[in-house]
Enzyme design. Sequence first.
Site, short mmCIF file in Angstrom:
data_model
loop_
_atom_site.label_atom_id
_atom_site.label_comp_id
_atom_site.label_asym_id
_atom_site.label_seq_id
_atom_site.Cartn_x
_atom_site.Cartn_y
_atom_site.Cartn_z
N ASP A 414 0.83 -1.20 0.00
CA ASP A 414 0.00 0.00 0.00
C ASP A 414 0.88 1.26 0.00
OD1 ASP A 414 -2.35 1.40 0.00
OD2 ASP A 414 -3.07 0.64 1.92
N GLU A 417 2.65 7.02 -2.53
CA GLU A 417 2.34 8.22 -3.33
C GLU A 417 2.77 9.50 -2.61
OE1 GLU A 417 -0.91 5.10 -3.68
OE2 GLU A 417 -0.20 6.37 -2.03
N ASP A 480 -8.92 3.61 -3.26
CA ASP A 480 -10.06 3.82 -2.37
C ASP A 480 -11.27 4.34 -3.13
OD1 ASP A 480 -8.29 3.06 -0.43
OD2 ASP A 480 -7.94 5.08 0.34
#
Length: 772
Positions: A414, A417, A480
Amino acid sequence: MKFTNGQWLLKKGINILYPMQAFDENIDDESLTVYAPTSIINDRSDTINCPMITIKFSSPLENVIRVQIYHFKGVKKRSPNFEINEKRRSKINITLKDEYIIFKSGELSAKVSKNKFNIEYLYKNEVITSSKFKSIGYIMSENGDKFMREQLSLGVGECVYGLGEHFTPFVRNGQVIDTWNEDGGTSSEQAYKNIPFYITNKGYGVFVNYPGNVSFEVASENTSKVQFSVPEECLDYFIIGGDTLKDVIANYTELTGKPALPPAWSFGLWLSTSFTTDYDEKTVTSFIDGMLDRRIPIRVFHFDCFWMKAFQWCDFEWDKTVFPDVRNMLARLKDKNLKICVWINPYIAQKSPLFDEAMDNGYLLTKKNGDVWQWDLWQAGMGIVDFTNPFAREWYKEKLRSLLQMGVDCFKTDFGERIPTDVMYNDGSDPIKMHNYYTYLYNKTVQEILIEEKGIDNAVLFGRSATVGSQKFPVHWGGDCWATYESMAESLRGGLSLCLSGFGFWSHDIGGFENTATPDLYKRWVAFGLLSTHSRLHGSTSYRVPWLFDEESVDVLRFFAKLKNRLMPYIFSAACNAANTGIPVMRAMVLEFTDDPACEYLDKQYMLGDSLLVAPILNEEGIASYYLPKGRWTNFLTGEIVEGGCFKKEEHGYFSIPLMVRPNSIIPVGNRDDVPDYDYADNVEFHVFEIEDNTDVSTSVYNDKGQKEIEISVIRNDNCYKFNIKNNDKKISFILRNHKDIKKVINGTYEIVDLGVKIVPEFKADNVVIFI
């Protein structure tokens, strides 16, 4: 980034130098370099105080032309740089004339006009795009910023696709896209996966070779051009040609890397704990047993963040207050034929015991004054691992190695960014250029340890962020999304866009991540999710097991999970093709039907491999609206034959979805529905659909190692089908869908079944002839 004020003026404080003429050139065995002053040279005095733009043309492989445009060439080049395959140099041909120069590689050529500087790019002697007079520009602003810009022409009706996983409108025309990775969810212009590569329906691609922020103005600043600019003294891009859009993607991935082949088990259903839900071994086991008791085949169980203690992400240690007996727990779960995935990220919280270890050894990003860079967003006092430090990479891998050795099989990688730019890297990399590139090093590090411990055939991760080349580390999921039909549709747009950007595999959170889906939405998303390459049930604050929605959700999930497992010989064949060629498994309609103008804007349906069309249902009314290209299509589930060349609108129940088979197709269907990884060649059924006269159709079945086991081809001549079979050492059969009458079978037997006629070849027969 816009530099002009309408058609005639520049923005205030902007000055642009343009190459005005090709004054001189240099030719060698591998390249053409053109020297283009920014003023017209009439006599020797004009060469004084005149800036010059240098344009170099080369070709790393056939049908690809690299264009490097310099103002000042002596600027120090700081890492990182994309990994580009330049080992295969293409044979080039250069033609020098009084008025122009042609640089050619394969069927692709660049024609440089000398007097009024412009470049035409041609494929098979037809212009595909051009850099017209004053399109190339070196830009200076009054505050001292410098940019290099290019503008490539767009024709009437030309559509631009790609540039990564963007959730905005599928066709990029009219959009401004800055390739800057951000954690923005799926409902904004921000993107987790920015890829400076686009393709158009005119049949070519453009790859801007710059890992930092490339600013694209796609028919926005100038409605007939794609403009891209970088804050550098040099602009480096590739024009990529091919006979088809598939060829273009194949050439692009030859440059930047083919997708790795994920293990066959990863194509099965993944079940997650969800994010902030409460869970322990009892909870986890109840979910797994609940799925198995209901005969819902799951193959991977995923532990999200809270397998570790709160405030300590990542310390790579199981929370012993919740999981006191980890090794035996994992063994018990794996006895249920499950693979285990755990969540990780590249950040180290200050409370983590690893923070001091990483800080003391110089494994974290630092500020210019030497302090460790930290903030409190996401995790308190969080630091970021510096993957440019080889010792930090090995340290990180060793933490993961211990997890793999205790029974974990893969990682959800995950984040990656939110990478700051006010930092120092161990290898001196430019922090601006590293912002996007960071995810490449992060996921590459994880992929390496997976290969070391599990072997290349079992290495898979589940990543969110990406850049150019990240397709080598599958699988990626869409981030998401919300539990709404709108978010389901935007997720699909983003996935199709990513798959047109060099990525072979893609997934999404079935049912939506944020909030909780209605039973209706859950069941519709299940059908879509199980007809994607990878399928994961995951949420934020609530569980995603089907019986918490309604009992029918259990039946729907079982139905589509079993369907996907039976389709695995077909899906895995498409996966092997993606690994070999770069052509994605999930394909926008324009990729398969580029010549059909009705497909140019379609973003609510897709092709799964060459032959299956999927149209997810995106409304509470159960109405499917989709387009079928010309030909006789067959509903895989019902056998109904439908004439294409038109749009369809029909109502579907929860156990149905438009799953349409393209004419002239053979779909290999497996003999198991309980697992995704099995012997695909054993007792495989080849379903044959609407073979037209004098049409040769073929397909292959691979084993779970990616090796071809069976090749089938069929040609129909009037009422005769002739099947050729290679490597037939296992029991196989053919089903001629929607046929009921057979006159004769040579080298086999037949029987009438519900779907049509089933033909069983003689053992090891290399051909079967069927007369209808």
